[in-house]
Design a protein around this motif. Structure first.
Motif, PDB file in Angstrom:
ATOM      1  N   ASP A 198      32.618  49.819  31.373  1.00 58.57           N
ATOM      2  CA  ASP A 198      31.984  48.974  32.385  1.00 58.57           C
ATOM      3  C   ASP A 198      32.212  49.491  33.802  1.00 58.57           C
ATOM      4  OD1 ASP A 198      31.027  47.181  30.462  1.00 58.57           O
ATOM      5  OD2 ASP A 198      32.961  46.121  30.404  1.00 58.57           O
ATOM      6  N   GLY A 199      32.874  50.650  33.947  1.00 52.11           N
ATOM      7  CA  GLY A 199      33.120  51.208  35.271  1.00 52.11           C
ATOM      8  C   GLY A 199      34.308  50.612  35.977  1.00 52.11           C
ATOM      9  N   ARG A 200      35.175  49.890  35.246  1.00 55.07           N
ATOM     10  CA  ARG A 200      36.356  49.291  35.852  1.00 55.07           C
ATOM     11  C   ARG A 200      37.553  50.221  35.698  1.00 55.07           C
ATOM     12  NH1 ARG A 200      36.334  42.866  34.116  1.00 55.07           N
ATOM     13  NH2 ARG A 200      34.408  42.294  35.231  1.00 55.07           N
ATOM     14  N   PRO A 201      38.376  50.358  36.758  1.00 55.14           N
ATOM     15  CA  PRO A 201      39.552  51.219  36.655  1.00 55.14           C
ATOM     16  C   PRO A 201      40.627  50.596  35.771  1.00 55.14           C
ATOM     17  CG  PRO A 201      39.487  50.138  38.795  1.00 55.14           C
ATOM     18  CD  PRO A 201      38.217  49.761  38.104  1.00 55.14           C
ATOM     19  N   HIS A 238      40.449  48.606  50.678  1.00 59.25           N
ATOM     20  CA  HIS A 238      39.010  48.831  50.777  1.00 59.25           C
ATOM     21  C   HIS A 238      38.195  47.551  50.596  1.00 59.25           C
ATOM     22  CE1 HIS A 238      39.191  53.265  50.923  1.00 59.25           C
ATOM     23  NE2 HIS A 238      40.254  53.135  50.144  1.00 59.25           N
ATOM     24  N   ALA A 239      38.855  46.412  50.650  1.00 61.22           N
ATOM     25  CA  ALA A 239      38.170  45.113  50.543  1.00 61.22           C
ATOM     26  C   ALA A 239      37.324  45.033  49.284  1.00 61.22           C
ATOM     27  CB  ALA A 239      37.326  44.855  51.793  1.00 61.22           C
ATOM     28  N   LEU A 240      37.867  45.507  48.182  1.00 62.60           N
ATOM     29  CA  LEU A 240      37.175  45.438  46.903  1.00 62.60           C
ATOM     30  C   LEU A 240      37.472  44.109  46.222  1.00 62.60           C
ATOM     31  CD1 LEU A 240      37.975  49.073  45.748  1.00 62.60           C
ATOM     32  CD2 LEU A 240      35.750  48.218  46.516  1.00 62.60           C
ATOM     33  N   CYS A 241      36.749  43.823  45.185  1.00 66.03           N
ATOM     34  CA  CYS A 241      36.890  42.548  44.487  1.00 66.03           C
ATOM     35  C   CYS A 241      37.886  42.698  43.345  1.00 66.03           C
ATOM     36  CB  CYS A 241      35.529  42.094  43.949  1.00 66.03           C
ATOM     37  SG  CYS A 241      35.620  40.566  42.996  1.00 66.03           S
ATOM     38  N   SER A 242      38.876  41.830  43.304  1.00 62.50           N
ATOM     39  CA  SER A 242      39.900  41.922  42.257  1.00 62.50           C
ATOM     40  C   SER A 242      39.363  41.474  40.895  1.00 62.50           C
ATOM     41  CB  SER A 242      41.130  41.095  42.647  1.00 62.50           C
ATOM     42  OG  SER A 242      40.766  39.756  42.914  1.00 62.50           O
ATOM     43  N   ILE A 243      38.299  40.673  40.880  1.00 62.28           N
ATOM     44  CA  ILE A 243      37.677  40.288  39.606  1.00 62.28           C
ATOM     45  C   ILE A 243      36.847  41.451  39.064  1.00 62.28           C
ATOM     46  CG2 ILE A 243      35.954  38.785  38.528  1.00 62.28           C
ATOM     47  CD1 ILE A 243      36.913  36.520  40.290  1.00 62.28           C
ATOM     48  N   GLU A 244      36.049  42.065  39.920  1.00 60.13           N
ATOM     49  CA  GLU A 244      35.207  43.180  39.489  1.00 60.13           C
ATOM     50  C   GLU A 244      36.029  44.404  39.088  1.00 60.13           C
ATOM     51  OE1 GLU A 244      31.831  43.328  39.063  1.00 60.13           O
ATOM     52  OE2 GLU A 244      31.987  41.151  39.298  1.00 60.13           O
ATOM     53  N   GLY A 246      38.952  44.138  37.610  1.00 52.63           N
ATOM     54  CA  GLY A 246      39.756  43.769  36.457  1.00 52.63           C
ATOM     55  C   GLY A 246      41.167  43.326  36.754  1.00 52.63           C
ATOM     56  N   LEU A 247      41.520  43.131  38.021  1.00 47.72           N
ATOM     57  CA  LEU A 247      42.872  42.699  38.372  1.00 47.72           C
ATOM     58  C   LEU A 247      43.023  41.184  38.324  1.00 47.72           C
ATOM     59  CD1 LEU A 247      43.642  45.083  41.378  1.00 47.72           C
ATOM     60  CD2 LEU A 247      44.406  45.279  39.005  1.00 47.72           C
ATOM     61  N   LEU A 253      31.688  31.874  35.823  1.00 43.02           N
ATOM     62  CA  LEU A 253      30.767  32.847  36.403  1.00 43.02           C
ATOM     63  C   LEU A 253      30.485  32.488  37.855  1.00 43.02           C
ATOM     64  CD1 LEU A 253      28.987  35.307  35.791  1.00 43.02           C
ATOM     65  CD2 LEU A 253      27.118  33.714  35.269  1.00 43.02           C
ATOM     66  N   GLY A 254      30.564  33.489  38.726  1.00 44.63           N
ATOM     67  CA  GLY A 254      30.285  33.270  40.141  1.00 44.63           C
ATOM     68  C   GLY A 254      31.450  32.716  40.925  1.00 44.63           C
ATOM     69  N   MET A 255      32.604  32.577  40.304  1.00 44.96           N
ATOM     70  CA  MET A 255      33.785  32.066  41.007  1.00 44.96           C
ATOM     71  C   MET A 255      34.328  33.127  41.955  1.00 44.96           C
ATOM     72  SD  MET A 255      37.408  30.803  39.401  1.00 44.96           S
ATOM     73  CE  MET A 255      38.799  30.442  40.481  1.00 44.96           C
ATOM     74  N   ALA A 256      34.691  32.712  43.152  1.00 45.34           N
ATOM     75  CA  ALA A 256      35.215  33.650  44.149  1.00 45.34           C
ATOM     76  C   ALA A 256      36.630  34.075  43.782  1.00 45.34           C
ATOM     77  CB  ALA A 256      35.210  33.005  45.532  1.00 45.34           C
ATOM     78  N   CYS A 257      36.907  35.356  43.951  1.00 45.39           N
ATOM     79  CA  CYS A 257      38.277  35.829  43.746  1.00 45.39           C
ATOM     80  C   CYS A 257      39.150  35.353  44.901  1.00 45.39           C
ATOM     81  CB  CYS A 257      38.299  37.354  43.637  1.00 45.39           C
ATOM     82  SG  CYS A 257      37.900  38.213  45.171  1.00 45.39           S
ATOM     83  N   PHE A 258      40.445  35.529  44.760  1.00 41.69           N
ATOM     84  CA  PHE A 258      41.361  35.057  45.805  1.00 41.69           C
ATOM     85  C   PHE A 258      41.089  35.769  47.125  1.00 41.69           C
ATOM     86  CE2 PHE A 258      45.368  35.569  48.154  1.00 41.69           C
ATOM     87  CZ  PHE A 258      45.654  34.235  48.414  1.00 41.69           C
ATOM     88  N   ALA A 259      40.832  37.084  47.057  1.00 40.82           N
ATOM     89  CA  ALA A 259      40.595  37.835  48.289  1.00 40.82           C
ATOM     90  C   ALA A 259      39.338  37.345  48.998  1.00 40.82           C
ATOM     91  CB  ALA A 259      40.481  39.324  47.973  1.00 40.82           C
ATOM     92  N   ARG A 260      38.314  36.903  48.215  1.00 38.23           N
ATOM     93  CA  ARG A 260      37.103  36.395  48.839  1.00 38.23           C
ATOM     94  C   ARG A 260      37.374  35.071  49.533  1.00 38.23           C
ATOM     95  NH1 ARG A 260      33.296  37.503  51.947  1.00 38.23           N
ATOM     96  NH2 ARG A 260      31.537  36.037  51.908  1.00 38.23           N
TER      97      ARG A 260
END
Length: 372
Positions: A198-201, A238-244, A246-247, A253-260
């Motif tokens: 899925d392209g996740r690290p 890099h202001a990436l999404c921790s849900i996207e 995999g952290l 679905l559509g729930m904001a991650c903590f960083a958001r």
């Protein structure tokens, strides 16, 4: 009369306090101007950082502007006080326990030296820009009396430059494991980041041989925790999404991650940033950590020149196999049959000048005695 006495007493008190204050300021004011990070419990410690891609690009631009390659700064052999003094010193008197011929043969050039003890046992391996000065510094250093007392013979190997000395030193340390060198920490495993379907690290444990062959591996870490911490820092920086990435697990679905929620994510989790844009930014962030697979079909030679002679350092799958020069038509030292595949130490020494385009590379078809 009493008023005059009171006034005099008050003036004396003021002068005494003023004098005391000035003395305190005299001794403490300079200290307040000096940064003392070692005394600050919360001061971040300076950690070595991997050369960022932006710096690589800037160096390449400078190279094109000046028309000359950007030379790396000296990476080893910072002159020690003892080494500086030793340049004018003679060999100590009464060297009955050390062969004198090995000392007298030391040149004032770059290379690697080896201290050997009883039964030719390797005691210590070092490298220097000036072999004679460095070895004489050992002999005149009282703090190394125990090591010198065990030494029976000193040998050296010249190299054309710093890179050859660093590669040869690493090879000898790995193969000889001298007793007085600092022992490397035993690796229970190497860890890296790789992309899943899925392209996740994801954090993955790998062998050294896999590091030299596999594509899309990012970073080399000594533990799973270190790899995961690096991924967390990458996502945060890099202001990436921790849900996207995999952290963090999304409850719906559509729930904001903590960083958001604290405005430190651009909204890939909530649909405010497209998945394609987020994936592109993720790959850009990972690029600085990418492990370069060996890009050639076989062994390559790194040409290094210095002091009027030339060496060819043979590298295959980022492993140093030895050097060829006018005196050695065979690899020196000759590689053992088992020493094949990726080598992390050689990779670390070669990868930065390779990425900067500072290495003169030559294909080596029919390399002599490689398979004998």
């Amino acid at each position: 009369m009493n008023n005059k006495k009171d006034l005099a007493s008050a003036m004396n008190t003021i002068c005494h306090r003023s004098s005391r204050t000035s003395l305190i300021q005299l001794f403490t004011h300079p200290l307040m101007q000096v940064a003392m990070p070692a005394l600050m419990p919360h001061a971040p410690s300076a950690q070595p950082r991997k050369l960022p891609a932006a710096l690589v690009e800037r160096l390449l631009v400078q190279e094109s502007e000046h028309g000359q390659p950007v030379q790396p700064r000296t990476s080893f052999n910072a002159p020690l006080p003892a080494a500086t003094r030793a340049a004018t010193l003679a060999y100590p008197s009464h060297p009955s326990h050390i062969e004198r011929a090995g000392i007298e043969a030391l040149p004032d050039g770059c290379g690697v030296y080896l201290l050997r003890g009883a039964d030719d046992r390797p005691l210590y391996v070092g490298r220097s820009l000036n072999l004679r000065s460095r070895v004489l510094a050992h002999l005149h250093n009282r703090e190394e009396a125990y090591l010198i007392g065990q030494t029976h013979r000193i040998e050296h190997r010249r190299t054309a430059g710093e890179l050859g000395a660093a590669l040869l030193e690493h090879s000898l340390l790995r193969d000889l494991q001298p007793s007085h060198n600092k022992k490397p920490r035993t690796k229970r495993g190497l860890f890296t980041l790789h992309l899943d379907l899925d392209g996740r690290p994801q954090v993955a444990q790998v062998s050294e041989s896999e590091l030299g062959r596999a594509e899309n591996l990012f970073g080399i870490f000594s533990s799973e925790r270190a790899a995961r911490d690096a991924l967390h820092q990458l996502v945060e920086h890099h202001a990436l999404c921790s849900i996207e990435t995999g952290l963090e697990q999304a409850a719906s679905l559509g729930m904001a991650c903590f960083a958001r929620q604290i405005r430190r994510c651009r909204g890939a989790c909530t649909g405010e940033e497209s998945g394609e844009q987020h994936q592109q930014r993720l790959m850009q962030a990972l690029e600085d950590l990418r492990i370069q697979p060996w890009p050639y079909a076989g062994a390559m030679g790194i040409i290094e020149q210095g002091d009027g002679w030339q060496q060819v350092h043979v590298i295959d799958h980022w492993r140093y196999l030895g050097s060829l020069d006018r005196d050695h038509r065979q690899l020196t030292p000759r590689p053992a049959a088992s020493l094949k595949g990726f080598d992390l130490g050689s990779y670390k020494l070669v990868i930065q000048p390779y990425l900067l385009g500072q290495l003169e590379l030559r294909a080596l078809p029919g390399l002599p005695l490689m398979n004998s």
